[in-house]
Design a protein around this motif. Structure first.
Motif, PDB file in Angstrom:
ATOM      1  N   ILE A 193       0.792  -1.382   0.041  1.00 12.62           N
ATOM      2  CA  ILE A 193      -0.119  -0.133   0.132  1.00 12.62           C
ATOM      3  C   ILE A 193       0.864   1.276  -0.038  1.00 12.62           C
ATOM      4  N   VAL A 194       1.860   1.223   0.776  1.00 15.28           N
ATOM      5  CA  VAL A 194       2.790   2.473   0.639  1.00 15.28           C
ATOM      6  C   VAL A 194       3.610   2.614  -0.406  1.00 15.28           C
ATOM      7  N   ALA A 195       3.924   1.582  -1.278  1.00 18.68           N
ATOM      8  CA  ALA A 195       4.817   1.642  -2.502  1.00 18.68           C
ATOM      9  C   ALA A 195       3.777   1.993  -3.625  1.00 18.68           C
ATOM     10  N   LEU A 196       2.208   1.876  -3.599  1.00 19.31           N
ATOM     11  CA  LEU A 196       1.387   2.160  -4.460  1.00 19.31           C
ATOM     12  C   LEU A 196       1.089   3.662  -4.086  1.00 19.31           C
ATOM     13  N   MET A 197       1.093   3.976  -3.062  1.00 24.80           N
ATOM     14  CA  MET A 197       0.691   5.510  -2.493  1.00 24.80           C
ATOM     15  C   MET A 197       1.677   6.657  -2.736  1.00 24.80           C
ATOM     16  N   MET A 198       2.886   6.226  -2.612  1.00 25.52           N
ATOM     17  CA  MET A 198       3.865   7.243  -2.453  1.00 25.52           C
ATOM     18  C   MET A 198       4.072   8.051  -3.883  1.00 25.52           C
ATOM     19  N   PRO A 199       4.306   7.127  -4.750  1.00 26.63           N
ATOM     20  CA  PRO A 199       4.393   7.785  -6.356  1.00 26.63           C
ATOM     21  C   PRO A 199       3.250   8.548  -6.537  1.00 26.63           C
TER      22      PRO A 199
END
Length: 564
Positions: free
Chosen positions: A414-420
């Protein structure tokens, strides 16, 4: 399957080095890229990881180029500038983009030297001790979301053709995979005869591209696709890119420093170094994915070290000849292994030779560019989906009913998909500004790459949150690393050099060299690590207890029994 990703780089780079619209530069970069893909693939297959993995330019290398060229120093000059307006020779205009290319070359070479050091010193092998299924799963799985933009760009040229290409790939590789039609065959003993051949399983990708290409050709000659450059369907015509074939040179041989002596800057080096580290992590995951697809054991440390070092060496050559990007493992071709069940080194060596010839013979490579984008995009969509599935398949080693594992996996995804997405918004990205432009570009590179974030967060959480080896999947993960001598196809000897290894084995000091095929990860310098003579597992008669015995130099240690 590597053509789509390979051709994208020569089309993207000119726009950032002030050569947009200069098709001679695009054709030159095209030849260099194809040439380097061939060289890197041959080196990797023969001397590197020795698995069937095609090497090519990664779109990740666009990130540091964008970061570098966005500074005021490298902004493209206006056409009204006097030195361009009064120029009577093309050399001045060439110097504009060659100056920027030399900056890219220098930073790429220095960053690639770091990659060679990581592989040759065995540091990568040490870092792999902290890499488990919960690190590899999110990293490989997030390759798909990173390629969504490229897939949409290819498929949106004509969604009907794209879905046709997807459907053909699924039809040949799925529904007809077990159908072996009778075809004529010949052999020394049986001469001419009929044999049932798994044509759909082996050639599903080629058949999909061929049928889709022929379909577009039929609609082109029947004028269903209008012969009008302003028409939205014009780009799907099979003759829309014929100018690239006519304009391409017959022969072109890339040579080092053809654009001048490369230059280096701190910002450019850091940017390329970050992307190189991301590429290393991606490649390590690709090695394991290729091994799983090929039905062989995961690569041992010496093979991984050698593969990373060889990728760095190929990237140095790529920087010297002016490709503008490094080389990395192509995940699409690993997906092709899963569909075609073909993992022979001979096939990938042939692919490397074809790529090399495509770079030297300009006309040959240009023919490949006329394949309609939706045809390639549809096939790549299915293959990228298979890569994501391959990443998720590594979760079979962990306990999926563990709250700890679900937390690690879910948080990293979820963090990897959110930050970009956060950094795509200018206002939200401004909140992460540090006040130093160089540092801001580094932060944007790190947090804007979902694959890096997913693997990094998964690795940190997996190694810091308490959990047993069995719960984390490390016991099962390490078990498949053991050599199964009963089946030669399951032996780690496939990663060793034929004919040469027996001579290297006679030189005892080679066992301490991290890239040597005789390197033993348990044999280290006695001043740093005790020499391990034996490391094996035993179970009691009921199979309920696990005893791990380690006999070390001047020391015998027996650990307590642990429940399996």
């Amino acid at each position: 399957m590597c053509i789509g990703g390979t051709l994208s780089m020569p089309y993207l780079i000119p726009g950032y080095i002030c050569a947009e619209g200069n098709y001679d530069v695009t054709a030159q970069l095209m030849s260099i890229t194809l040439f380097m893909c061939g060289i890197a693939t041959i080196l990797q297959t023969l001397f590197g990881i020795r698995l069937g993995i095609v090497q090519g330019g990664s779109n990740l290398y666009i990130l540091p180029i964008v970061a570098m060229m966005s500074s005021d120093k490298w902004k493209c000059p206006n056409s009204e500038d006097s030195h361009l307006q009064n120029s009577t020779i093309a050399g001045d205009k060439d110097e504009v983009w060659q100056l920027r290319m030399r900056e890219i070359q220098g930073n790429l070479i220095v960053a690639s030297i770091t990659q060679v050091i990581l592989g040759c010193t065995g540091i990568i092998g040490i870092l792999l001790k902290f890499v488990g299924p919960l690190t590899i799963a999110p990293t490989i799985t997030l390759i798909g979301p990173m390629l969504i933009g490229v897939l949409i760009q290819l498929n949106s040229k004509h969604w009907g053709v794209a879905f046709l290409s997807m459907g053909l790939t699924l039809l040949f590789s799925g529904y007809l995979a077990n159908f072996n039609p009778p075809i004529p065959g010949w052999s020394m003993d049986r001469h001419c005869h009929i044999v049932k051949f798994p044509i759909f399983q082996l050639f599903s990708v080629l058949l999909s591209i061929g049928v889709g290409w022929f379909f577009c050709y039929t609609l082109t000659v029947s004028d269903v696709f209008a012969d009008n450059i302003t028409d939205v369907n014009y780009v799907v015509r099979t003759d829309a890119k014929l100018d690239a074939v006519f304009n391409a040179p017959w022969l072109y041989w890339p040579y080092p420093f053809q654009f001048g002596i490369p230059t280096v800057s701190s910002v450019g080096f850091v940017g390329f170094l970050i992307v190189t580290l991301v590429s290393v992590l991606e490649s390590v995951c690709d090695y394991h994915a290729a091994a799983r697809m090929s039905g062989v054991p995961p690569p041992p440390p010496h093979a991984v070290n050698r593969g990373i070092a060889m990728e760095g060496f190929a990237s140095i050559i790529s920087g010297m000849v002016g490709a503008g990007h490094g080389t990395t493992s192509y995940s699409q071709n690993i997906g092709a292994i899963g569909i075609t069940r073909v993992a022979s080194r001979a096939v990938f060596l042939t692919a490397g030779i074809i790529l090399l010839v495509s770079g030297v013979v300009g006309k040959f490579g240009a023919v490949l560019t006329i394949i309609p984008d939706p045809v390639v995009g549809g096939v790549l969509t299915v293959l990228c989906g298979m890569i994501m599935g391959s990443g998720l398949s590594t979760l079979q080693f962990i306990e999926l009913d563990s709250t700890r594992n679900l937390t690690v996996l879910g948080t990293s995804l979820i963090v990897a998909l959110m930050m970009p997405e956060v950094f795509k918004d200018t206002e939200m990205a401004a909140k992460f500004k540090t006040g130093y432009s160089d540092l801001d570009q580094i932060v944007q590179l790190l947090f804007g790459t979902s694959m890096f974030l997913g693997g990094f967060i998964g690795c940190i959480l997996d190694n810091t949150i308490p959990g047993t080896d069995k719960e984390r999947g490390l016991l099962s993960w390490r078990a498949i690393l053991k050599d199964n001598s009963e089946n030669p196809n399951h032996s780690v000897d496939i990663y060793k050099y034929p004919y040469v290894t027996k001579f290297i084995e006679r030189v005892k000091c080679c066992s301490y060299i991290p890239i040597s095929p005789t390197f033993d990860k348990e044999v280290k310098c006695s001043c740093c690590y005790p020499k391990v003579e034996n490391d094996y597992f035993e179970t009691d008669e009921k199979g309920e207890k696990l005893v791990r015995k380690v006999a070390a130099e001047n020391n015998v240690m027996e650990m307590d029994k642990k429940e399996t």
